[in-house]
Structures are given as C-alpha cells and as structure tokens.
Design a protein around this motif. Sequence first.
Motif, PDB file in Angstrom:
ATOM      1  N   ALA A   1       0.853  -1.207   0.000  1.00  0.00           N
ATOM      2  CA  ALA A   1       0.000   0.000   0.000  1.00  0.00           C
ATOM      3  C   ALA A   1       0.885   1.252   0.000  1.00  0.00           C
ATOM      4  N   LYS A   2       1.935   1.228   0.814  1.00  0.00           N
ATOM      5  CA  LYS A   2       2.870   2.370   0.873  1.00  0.00           C
ATOM      6  C   LYS A   2       3.557   2.569  -0.482  1.00  0.00           C
ATOM      7  N   SER A   3       3.967   1.474  -1.103  1.00  0.00           N
ATOM      8  CA  SER A   3       4.666   1.556  -2.395  1.00  0.00           C
ATOM      9  C   SER A   3       3.758   2.112  -3.484  1.00  0.00           C
ATOM     10  N   VAL A   4       2.492   1.669  -3.473  1.00  0.00           N
ATOM     11  CA  VAL A   4       1.535   2.152  -4.484  1.00  0.00           C
ATOM     12  C   VAL A   4       1.288   3.643  -4.266  1.00  0.00           C
ATOM     13  N   ALA A   5       1.178   4.047  -2.993  1.00  0.00           N
ATOM     14  CA  ALA A   5       0.977   5.468  -2.674  1.00  0.00           C
ATOM     15  C   ALA A   5       2.178   6.293  -3.126  1.00  0.00           C
ATOM     16  N   LYS A   6       3.369   5.758  -2.906  1.00  0.00           N
ATOM     17  CA  LYS A   6       4.593   6.467  -3.290  1.00  0.00           C
ATOM     18  C   LYS A   6       4.673   6.619  -4.807  1.00  0.00           C
ATOM     19  N   ALA A   7       4.372   5.533  -5.525  1.00  0.00           N
ATOM     20  CA  ALA A   7       4.402   5.580  -6.996  1.00  0.00           C
ATOM     21  C   ALA A   7       3.380   6.598  -7.505  1.00  0.00           C
ATOM     22  N   THR A   8       2.219   6.656  -6.832  1.00  0.00           N
ATOM     23  CA  THR A   8       1.159   7.592  -7.231  1.00  0.00           C
ATOM     24  C   THR A   8       1.629   9.034  -7.042  1.00  0.00           C
ATOM     25  N   SER A   9       2.311   9.289  -5.916  1.00  0.00           N
ATOM     26  CA  SER A   9       2.784  10.659  -5.664  1.00  0.00           C
ATOM     27  C   SER A   9       3.879  11.055  -6.656  1.00  0.00           C
ATOM     28  N   SER A  10       4.519  10.040  -7.284  1.00  0.00           N
ATOM     29  CA  SER A  10       5.542  10.338  -8.296  1.00  0.00           C
ATOM     30  C   SER A  10       4.948  10.407  -9.700  1.00  0.00           C
ATOM     31  N   GLY A  11       3.602  10.335  -9.781  1.00  0.00           N
ATOM     32  CA  GLY A  11       2.963  10.530 -11.088  1.00  0.00           C
ATOM     33  C   GLY A  11       2.335   9.305 -11.716  1.00  0.00           C
ATOM     34  N   ALA A  12       2.416   8.133 -11.049  1.00  0.00           N
ATOM     35  CA  ALA A  12       1.783   6.934 -11.619  1.00  0.00           C
ATOM     36  C   ALA A  12       0.272   7.010 -11.409  1.00  0.00           C
TER      37      ALA A  12
ATOM     38  N   LYS B   1      -4.443   8.587  -1.114  1.00  0.00           N
ATOM     39  CA  LYS B   1      -3.079   8.589  -1.662  1.00  0.00           C
ATOM     40  C   LYS B   1      -2.945   7.731  -2.922  1.00  0.00           C
ATOM     41  N   VAL B   2      -4.100   7.228  -3.402  1.00  0.00           N
ATOM     42  CA  VAL B   2      -4.099   6.474  -4.664  1.00  0.00           C
ATOM     43  C   VAL B   2      -5.023   7.202  -5.642  1.00  0.00           C
ATOM     44  N   SER B   3      -4.891   6.896  -6.933  1.00  0.00           N
ATOM     45  CA  SER B   3      -5.659   7.653  -7.933  1.00  0.00           C
ATOM     46  C   SER B   3      -7.153   7.355  -7.877  1.00  0.00           C
ATOM     47  N   TYR B   4      -7.497   6.073  -7.749  1.00  0.00           N
ATOM     48  CA  TYR B   4      -8.923   5.738  -7.770  1.00  0.00           C
ATOM     49  C   TYR B   4      -9.174   4.427  -7.051  1.00  0.00           C
ATOM     50  N   ILE B   5     -10.275   4.377  -6.285  1.00  0.00           N
ATOM     51  CA  ILE B   5     -10.695   3.145  -5.616  1.00  0.00           C
ATOM     52  C   ILE B   5     -12.027   2.737  -6.213  1.00  0.00           C
ATOM     53  N   SER B   6     -12.075   1.560  -6.822  1.00  0.00           N
ATOM     54  CA  SER B   6     -13.310   1.105  -7.469  1.00  0.00           C
ATOM     55  C   SER B   6     -14.290   0.560  -6.432  1.00  0.00           C
ATOM     56  N   THR B   7     -15.571   0.870  -6.647  1.00  0.00           N
ATOM     57  CA  THR B   7     -16.603   0.426  -5.697  1.00  0.00           C
ATOM     58  C   THR B   7     -17.172  -0.928  -6.082  1.00  0.00           C
ATOM     59  N   GLY B   8     -16.853  -1.419  -7.274  1.00  0.00           N
ATOM     60  CA  GLY B   8     -17.470  -2.655  -7.742  1.00  0.00           C
ATOM     61  C   GLY B   8     -16.489  -3.796  -7.832  1.00  0.00           C
ATOM     62  N   GLY B   9     -16.494  -4.701  -6.854  1.00  0.00           N
ATOM     63  CA  GLY B   9     -15.572  -5.838  -6.891  1.00  0.00           C
ATOM     64  C   GLY B   9     -15.808  -6.727  -8.100  1.00  0.00           C
ATOM     65  N   GLY B  10     -16.958  -7.420  -8.105  1.00  0.00           N
ATOM     66  CA  GLY B  10     -17.287  -8.334  -9.207  1.00  0.00           C
ATOM     67  C   GLY B  10     -17.453  -7.605 -10.525  1.00  0.00           C
ATOM     68  N   ALA B  11     -18.104  -6.452 -10.486  1.00  0.00           N
ATOM     69  CA  ALA B  11     -18.333  -5.684 -11.724  1.00  0.00           C
ATOM     70  C   ALA B  11     -17.007  -5.209 -12.306  1.00  0.00           C
ATOM     71  N   MET B  12     -16.100  -4.778 -11.438  1.00  0.00           N
ATOM     72  CA  MET B  12     -14.798  -4.311 -11.908  1.00  0.00           C
ATOM     73  C   MET B  12     -14.030  -5.448 -12.570  1.00  0.00           C
TER      74      MET B  12
END
Length: 294
Positions: free
Chosen positions: A235-246, A267-278
């Motif tokens: 989670a920390k790594s994904v947040a860090k990558a996001t802050s660097s523009g990912a 700290k992430v770009s988007y959190i999807s609300t649909g597990g199965g649908a996603m």
Amino acid sequence: TSISLKQGEVHLLENLRFHPGEQENEMEFSSKLARHGQVYINDAFGTAHRSHASNVGVVPYFKHAGIGWLMDKELNYLQKIMSRPKTPLTIILGGAKIDTKLELINQFLEKADNIIIGGGMAFTFLMAKGKSIGGSLLDKSMINIAKSIMNNALSKGTKIILPNDAVCASSLKDKDDKKTYQIDEIPSKMMGLDIGPDSVTRFNEFLGNSETILWNGPMGVFEMPAFEQGTLAIAKSVAKATSSGAFSLIGGGDSVAAINKFGFTDKVSYISTGGGAMLEFLEGKELPGVAALS
C-alpha cells in the motif's frame, strides 16, 4: 399503489433483492418498478455485472434513462487501464484463490508489463515452479494452469513476479511462533501467511518503475496485525508511486478494506466500488447494467 410525492420529497424502496422478481429480471416486476418515476438514473456500478429488474428490466419503460456520476467515473477510470494505459503497466494480484483471477490474468498477459502475485494464490504458482512451500495453501487442481500461465507470460514478454520469502506460522491461531523463511525453506508444518521483506523489496523495484498500477487482492492475512506487514508495505509503495505521477487503481473488497485500514484512501488515484463488476469489466466482458443504457 400510486404514490403522491410532494415537491422535494424522496421515496425510498427497501432492498429489492428480497423480491424474487428482482434477480429473475421479471417483466411484470420491472414495469411495476418503472411506475415510480419518469427519469431513470443508474449509479450502482457494483451491481452492473448482474442482469436484474432494477438495472436492466426497467430501462425499456423509460423515455429518459442514463448513468450517474459514479458509474461514469468508474467506467472512465477502468477504460483508462483497458484501452490506453501508460506503460509500464503493473498488475498486483493477491488473495487466496487463483480461479477467481484466471480470466483477469489471461486478459492482462496481452497488456501488462509485470504481474506481481502475492497472497495465498502465490503458493500454487511457486509449487508449479518446483519450489517447496511447506504447509502453505495449495490448490492442486490449478498447478497445471499456473504452469501454462507462466509459459504464456514468457512467450508474450510479460514478467510474472512471485514472492521469494514468506512470514509463516503453524496456523493462524499460533501467531506467536511466526518466523520468516525463504520460499524453498518453509518447514512442512509451517504455512506462509504474508509476503516477507525480501519479496517487498523485489516487488518495489517493479512498482517504482510503473506508470500504471492495478491492485486486486491482499498480500497476506492483513486482517490480523501479525500478518499485515506485506500488504501495508505494498500500500505504501503504491501510494509512493502515485505521488511520483503513476496512475493507481485499487479494486476488490479486500484491497479496498486494506487501503482503508492503513489510511491510504486519498493517496491512490482511484478506488473502485465494484468488486465483481470491476473484475468482469477488466476481463473484457459486457456489463448488462451498462449495456442496457448504451
């Protein structure tokens, strides 16, 4: 029954799934539902993969029908990953079962640069590579499928990255005897319940270079503090990558629960609300709830 609403009032129906006509997408029930309004807006992305009365059956009864803001946002963000992801694109998959992620893996063998696999499902892949996994979770029926996925990945130039160490215990209850082992050295009476620090370092090398990250499934039994470190580190790594523009998209109930638990929601770009649908959308399937409105 006819409903007389005054200006500004809201009429709320109870959970429609109590009614058999809902899941059966029954015409008569759909037409009854449709009498509740003159305009139909569907903003429930989480049920878009189901063909029910409230999201498919009612649509033909409305002259004005469309999607809501959330549905619009979900489709735009998921489309971004499907059609024009910035590369390198890295998929992180976790959780216990391979079979629920099979179609997703096959779809992204064409698209992803890296597929990182953690959680219980990683041990079946490790076993397929001839590694000794001790008493860790294993789906024997999936070993050959795991082998063919890895061979396919090789031919398509997609890297599959697996853990090289694991935090183990003799059972979930015996967290006091937890110890980290290299994958090939897990004792037969111990089971891997989280990825270890070497795996985190290895996964981070790929995440740090990624422009697009899709994460579905935890790295271990993150609900228990003893086995949360791997998921927290990712989670920390994904947040860090996001802050660097990912661009990072998190989806699936457990991953979302983990991001919320560790406080990385914003700290992430988007959190999807649909597990199965996603998952179904990313597998390339048509979603009935969206198709009905197209």
